[in-house]
Design a protein around this motif. Structure first.
Motif, PDB file in Angstrom:
ATOM      1  N   THR A 152      28.318  34.896  32.001  1.00 15.30           N
ATOM      2  CA  THR A 152      28.877  34.424  30.727  1.00 15.30           C
ATOM      3  C   THR A 152      29.688  33.142  30.865  1.00 15.30           C
ATOM      4  O   THR A 152      30.018  32.504  29.867  1.00 15.30           O
ATOM      5  CB  THR A 152      29.785  35.506  30.124  1.00 15.30           C
ATOM      6  N   ASN A 153      30.060  32.789  32.087  1.00 11.62           N
ATOM      7  CA  ASN A 153      30.930  31.646  32.386  1.00 11.62           C
ATOM      8  C   ASN A 153      32.348  31.823  31.824  1.00 11.62           C
ATOM      9  O   ASN A 153      33.107  30.867  31.713  1.00 11.62           O
ATOM     10  CB  ASN A 153      30.337  30.333  31.864  1.00 11.62           C
ATOM     11  N   GLN A 154      32.724  33.064  31.488  1.00 16.16           N
ATOM     12  CA  GLN A 154      34.050  33.371  30.970  1.00 16.16           C
ATOM     13  C   GLN A 154      34.931  33.972  32.076  1.00 16.16           C
ATOM     14  O   GLN A 154      34.425  34.471  33.084  1.00 16.16           O
ATOM     15  CB  GLN A 154      33.959  34.358  29.804  1.00 16.16           C
ATOM     16  N   ILE A 155      36.250  33.910  31.858  1.00 16.58           N
ATOM     17  CA  ILE A 155      37.195  34.474  32.822  1.00 16.58           C
ATOM     18  C   ILE A 155      37.299  35.984  32.597  1.00 16.58           C
ATOM     19  O   ILE A 155      37.584  36.432  31.487  1.00 16.58           O
ATOM     20  CB  ILE A 155      38.586  33.828  32.685  1.00 16.58           C
ATOM     21  N   ASN A 156      37.067  36.749  33.643  1.00 20.31           N
ATOM     22  CA  ASN A 156      37.192  38.210  33.615  1.00 20.31           C
ATOM     23  C   ASN A 156      38.263  38.643  34.594  1.00 20.31           C
ATOM     24  O   ASN A 156      38.706  37.856  35.452  1.00 20.31           O
ATOM     25  CB  ASN A 156      35.880  38.894  33.973  1.00 20.31           C
ATOM     26  N   GLY A 157      38.708  39.907  34.483  1.00 20.12           N
ATOM     27  CA  GLY A 157      39.730  40.440  35.373  1.00 20.12           C
ATOM     28  C   GLY A 157      39.210  41.634  36.153  1.00 20.12           C
ATOM     29  O   GLY A 157      38.419  42.439  35.626  1.00 20.12           O
ATOM     30  N   TYR A 158      39.677  41.779  37.395  1.00 16.08           N
ATOM     31  CA  TYR A 158      39.209  42.829  38.288  1.00 16.08           C
ATOM     32  C   TYR A 158      40.380  43.398  39.081  1.00 16.08           C
ATOM     33  O   TYR A 158      41.302  42.671  39.450  1.00 16.08           O
ATOM     34  CB  TYR A 158      38.147  42.289  39.265  1.00 16.08           C
ATOM     35  N   ILE A 159      40.329  44.694  39.344  1.00 13.58           N
ATOM     36  CA  ILE A 159      41.318  45.349  40.202  1.00 13.58           C
ATOM     37  C   ILE A 159      40.707  45.488  41.586  1.00 13.58           C
ATOM     38  O   ILE A 159      39.686  46.157  41.765  1.00 13.58           O
ATOM     39  CB  ILE A 159      41.705  46.732  39.650  1.00 13.58           C
TER      40      ILE A 159
ATOM     41  N   VAL B 197      33.499  40.147  48.276  1.00 14.09           N
ATOM     42  CA  VAL B 197      34.255  41.382  48.057  1.00 14.09           C
ATOM     43  C   VAL B 197      33.581  42.169  46.928  1.00 14.09           C
ATOM     44  O   VAL B 197      33.444  41.666  45.803  1.00 14.09           O
ATOM     45  CB  VAL B 197      35.721  41.075  47.692  1.00 14.09           C
ATOM     46  N   PHE B 198      33.183  43.390  47.234  1.00 14.64           N
ATOM     47  CA  PHE B 198      32.535  44.234  46.231  1.00 14.64           C
ATOM     48  C   PHE B 198      33.590  44.987  45.426  1.00 14.64           C
ATOM     49  O   PHE B 198      34.486  45.618  45.978  1.00 14.64           O
ATOM     50  CB  PHE B 198      31.587  45.244  46.889  1.00 14.64           C
ATOM     51  N   VAL B 199      33.476  44.880  44.089  1.00 20.91           N
ATOM     52  CA  VAL B 199      34.371  45.597  43.177  1.00 20.91           C
ATOM     53  C   VAL B 199      33.502  46.498  42.298  1.00 20.91           C
ATOM     54  O   VAL B 199      32.638  46.001  41.569  1.00 20.91           O
ATOM     55  CB  VAL B 199      35.176  44.626  42.295  1.00 20.91           C
ATOM     56  N   PRO B 200      33.694  47.808  42.350  1.00 21.48           N
ATOM     57  CA  PRO B 200      32.880  48.701  41.521  1.00 21.48           C
ATOM     58  C   PRO B 200      33.131  48.475  40.031  1.00 21.48           C
ATOM     59  O   PRO B 200      34.192  47.983  39.630  1.00 21.48           O
ATOM     60  CB  PRO B 200      33.317  50.104  41.958  1.00 21.48           C
ATOM     61  N   ASP B 201      32.144  48.860  39.225  1.00 21.36           N
ATOM     62  CA  ASP B 201      32.243  48.655  37.774  1.00 21.36           C
ATOM     63  C   ASP B 201      33.508  49.259  37.182  1.00 21.36           C
ATOM     64  O   ASP B 201      34.104  48.689  36.260  1.00 21.36           O
ATOM     65  CB  ASP B 201      31.013  49.258  37.080  1.00 21.36           C
ATOM     66  N   GLU B 202      33.948  50.397  37.720  1.00 21.09           N
ATOM     67  CA  GLU B 202      35.121  51.053  37.144  1.00 21.09           C
ATOM     68  C   GLU B 202      36.409  50.283  37.390  1.00 21.09           C
ATOM     69  O   GLU B 202      37.448  50.598  36.795  1.00 21.09           O
ATOM     70  CB  GLU B 202      35.270  52.475  37.679  1.00 21.09           C
ATOM     71  N   ASP B 203      36.368  49.252  38.254  1.00 22.82           N
ATOM     72  CA  ASP B 203      37.569  48.453  38.521  1.00 22.82           C
ATOM     73  C   ASP B 203      37.541  47.092  37.842  1.00 22.82           C
ATOM     74  O   ASP B 203      38.417  46.254  38.084  1.00 22.82           O
ATOM     75  CB  ASP B 203      37.773  48.289  40.030  1.00 22.82           C
ATOM     76  N   ARG B 204      36.557  46.873  36.983  1.00 23.98           N
ATOM     77  CA  ARG B 204      36.602  45.688  36.127  1.00 23.98           C
ATOM     78  C   ARG B 204      37.470  46.016  34.919  1.00 23.98           C
ATOM     79  O   ARG B 204      37.393  47.103  34.350  1.00 23.98           O
ATOM     80  CB  ARG B 204      35.210  45.289  35.648  1.00 23.98           C
ATOM     81  N   LEU B 205      38.346  45.079  34.531  1.00 22.27           N
ATOM     82  CA  LEU B 205      39.212  45.279  33.373  1.00 22.27           C
ATOM     83  C   LEU B 205      38.409  44.994  32.105  1.00 22.27           C
ATOM     84  O   LEU B 205      38.096  43.821  31.819  1.00 22.27           O
ATOM     85  CB  LEU B 205      40.436  44.366  33.455  1.00 22.27           C
ATOM     86  N   PRO B 206      38.047  46.024  31.334  1.00 22.12           N
ATOM     87  CA  PRO B 206      37.112  45.820  30.219  1.00 22.12           C
ATOM     88  C   PRO B 206      37.673  44.981  29.077  1.00 22.12           C
ATOM     89  O   PRO B 206      36.915  44.394  28.304  1.00 22.12           O
ATOM     90  CB  PRO B 206      36.814  47.252  29.748  1.00 22.12           C
ATOM     91  N   GLY B 207      38.992  44.899  28.957  1.00 17.43           N
ATOM     92  CA  GLY B 207      39.584  44.136  27.867  1.00 17.43           C
ATOM     93  C   GLY B 207      39.908  42.703  28.214  1.00 17.43           C
ATOM     94  O   GLY B 207      40.528  41.992  27.425  1.00 17.43           O
ATOM     95  N   LEU B 208      39.506  42.258  29.401  1.00 18.27           N
ATOM     96  CA  LEU B 208      39.792  40.893  29.823  1.00 18.27           C
ATOM     97  C   LEU B 208      38.466  40.148  29.958  1.00 18.27           C
ATOM     98  O   LEU B 208      37.810  40.201  30.990  1.00 18.27           O
ATOM     99  CB  LEU B 208      40.568  40.897  31.144  1.00 18.27           C
ATOM    100  N   ASN B 209      38.098  39.452  28.891  1.00 12.81           N
ATOM    101  CA  ASN B 209      36.777  38.835  28.823  1.00 12.81           C
ATOM    102  C   ASN B 209      36.799  37.324  28.642  1.00 12.81           C
ATOM    103  O   ASN B 209      35.765  36.676  28.800  1.00 12.81           O
ATOM    104  CB  ASN B 209      35.980  39.467  27.675  1.00 12.81           C
ATOM    105  N   THR B 210      37.948  36.763  28.292  1.00 12.93           N
ATOM    106  CA  THR B 210      38.096  35.321  28.142  1.00 12.93           C
ATOM    107  C   THR B 210      39.489  34.912  28.621  1.00 12.93           C
ATOM    108  O   THR B 210      40.363  35.757  28.837  1.00 12.93           O
ATOM    109  CB  THR B 210      37.944  34.880  26.665  1.00 12.93           C
ATOM    110  N   PHE B 211      39.704  33.612  28.747  1.00 13.91           N
ATOM    111  CA  PHE B 211      41.016  33.141  29.162  1.00 13.91           C
ATOM    112  C   PHE B 211      42.058  33.419  28.079  1.00 13.91           C
ATOM    113  O   PHE B 211      43.245  33.547  28.380  1.00 13.91           O
ATOM    114  CB  PHE B 211      40.980  31.642  29.480  1.00 13.91           C
ATOM    115  N   GLU B 212      41.634  33.553  26.839  1.00 15.18           N
ATOM    116  CA  GLU B 212      42.566  33.893  25.763  1.00 15.18           C
ATOM    117  C   GLU B 212      43.198  35.260  26.002  1.00 15.18           C
ATOM    118  O   GLU B 212      44.356  35.498  25.651  1.00 15.18           O
ATOM    119  CB  GLU B 212      41.856  33.875  24.405  1.00 15.18           C
ATOM    120  N   ASP B 213      42.444  36.175  26.601  1.00 13.24           N
ATOM    121  CA  ASP B 213      43.000  37.490  26.933  1.00 13.24           C
ATOM    122  C   ASP B 213      44.090  37.351  27.997  1.00 13.24           C
ATOM    123  O   ASP B 213      45.106  38.051  27.958  1.00 13.24           O
ATOM    124  CB  ASP B 213      41.891  38.427  27.431  1.00 13.24           C
TER     125      ASP B 213
END
Length: 437
Positions: free
Chosen positions: A222-229, A261-277
């Motif tokens: 998507t070329n958007q900023i996402n967040g990961y744990i 670094v592998f991050v499982p799907d459950e550790d992606r922050l679902p509410g962080l999808n753009t830099f506005e978030d």
């Protein structure tokens, strides 16, 4: 290559004095005329009785945090600042204050008001700015999970983070992108069952010992900023301490390297999808950061007033000299003004009325006045103004990175400038090959 002078060779042959390797004198023995900051001075900077603007609960919390910092942190801070190490033994004591997470609500978090969060930030920074950085970075990681995480992530992490049993860090800044953070290069590529993170982060507080790292990366689809744990010791993850800092030496800033670094799907922050978030989190943290220089200035004023009353020259306490009183009055006035601007910023945020320009003006102006305040304190202490034992030199150095991070002074003034003029001036005008003549 080591170069030895002829003189040095002669000194080595003749031998050094028997007392050459003796440890330094305890500062109370070396300079008995003034009390070092290990015995912290009483708080005397609330000249306009700002405390009256706080609720009874906020006043009680302020007192509890102040007592903890003066008792537990003040006696050891100069030693750890000199060593550039973090005093891990204080973490349970800070955890017992129940302030980690600040405004984060539910899941065992304190759910403090923005004003209570700001006041506690100042009280921690009054004694030691690095400890306030530790708490602020950790709390921003908590807030990100609270605002952008799934229900499962909130249940899994927030309670133990609120108790400081699990430590977090927040990794946005990169070597190539500081002020221009939205252009970050770290990537997240989707694979079966998760994501592969590649990239590098810099200046990340708590990163060398954090249990969970909130990492911002660009989704390659998507070329958007996402967040990961990302959990500590994940394969391909390393964090190394940044050495040779002159400020916030107790805070452990690090370089983070992410190599597949592998991050499982459950550790992606679902509410962080753009830099506005991301900006939603930054809005809160910018208010809290504005209160760090307020706390630093409070501590410096408290220290200077006690020092000038104790230290005597020319047969009188330094506090009796006109020029010193003038400097104290300027410092005290700055503290009152900074505090009231910070308080108003909190109230605007609580009512949902605070704008990005207001937050940026608060942070930039407060750090500017804090710089003046601490510089005056440095002058007032004379030779002892360069010793961490008397707080002011340490505070002088600790303030410099705060002046720069969470938006440099200049960038924050441009945020305000854009808001009041309607013109963005962050980037230079595009150059043209054609002459305007």
């Amino acid at each position: 290559m080591t170069i030895h002078s002829k003189f040095q060779d002669e000194i080595d042959r003749s031998g050094k004095p028997s007392y050459f390797n003796l440890p330094p004198l305890d500062v109370s023995v070396a300079f008995p005329q003034a009390t070092p900051a290990s015995t912290f001075p009483p708080c005397v900077s609330d000249y306009y009785q700002f405390d009256d603007l706080l609720s009874p609960e906020e006043q009680a919390l302020r007192k509890k945090v102040r007592e903890c910092m003066e008792k537990e942190v003040a006696p050891i801070m100069a030693e750890y600042w000199e060593k550039a190490e973090f005093p891990f033994e204080i973490i349970p004591k800070l955890g017992a204050l129940r302030i980690a997470g600040f405004t984060t609500k539910g899941y065992g978090c304190p759910g403090l008001s923005p004003t209570a969060s700001a006041v506690t930030t100042a009280e921690v920074a009054r004694v030691d700015a690095s400890c306030s950085v530790f708490l602020l970075v950790h709390s921003v990681a908590m807030l990100t999970i609270a605002l952008c995480g799934s229900e499962e992530q909130k249940q899994k992490y927030l309670l133990s983070m609120a108790q400081l049993k699990t430590i977090g860090c927040w990794a946005l800044t990169e070597p190539d992108y500081g002020s221009d953070a939205s252009s970050l290069n770290t990537t997240a590529r989707k694979v079966e069952g998760g994501w592969i993170l590649e990239g590098q982060k810099r200046w990340i507080g708590n990163s060398t010992f954090a249990d969970v790292l909130v990492i911002f990366a660009r989704n390659t689809t998507t070329n958007q900023i996402n967040g990961y744990i990302v959990k500590k010791d994940s394969p391909g993850l390393t964090a190394r301490k940044i050495a040779n800092k002159i400020g916030l030496r107790i805070a452990q800033n690090g370089d983070i390297l992410l190599k597949k670094v592998f991050v499982p799907d459950e550790d992606r922050l679902p509410g962080l999808n753009t830099f506005e978030d991301t900006s939603r989190v930054l809005a809160v943290s910018r208010v809290m950061v504005a209160w760090q220089p307020i706390g630093i200035s409070m501590g410096v004023y408290d220290m200077c007033l006690r020092y000038l009353k104790e230290r005597k020259q020319f047969g009188a306490p330094l506090a009796a000299f006109q020029i010193n009183q003038q400097k104290l009055a300027i410092m005290l006035g700055n503290v009152q003004a900074m505090t009231l601007v910070g308080w108003r910023l909190c109230k605007l945020y609580e009512k949902g009325k605070m704008t990005p320009g207001q937050a940026s003006l608060g942070k930039s102006w407060i750090t500017l006045k804090a710089r003046e305040t601490v510089a005056l304190g440095r002058e007032l202490l004379g030779g002892n103004g360069i010793l961490a034992d008397f707080l002011v030199a340490k505070a002088f150095c600790d303030l410099e990175p705060i002046y720069t991070y969470e938006g440099t002074y200049d960038i924050n003034t441009l945020v305000t400038g854009r808001e009041i003029t309607g013109f963005a001036s962050f980037k230079p005008a595009a150059t043209s090959k054609r002459s305007r003549l």
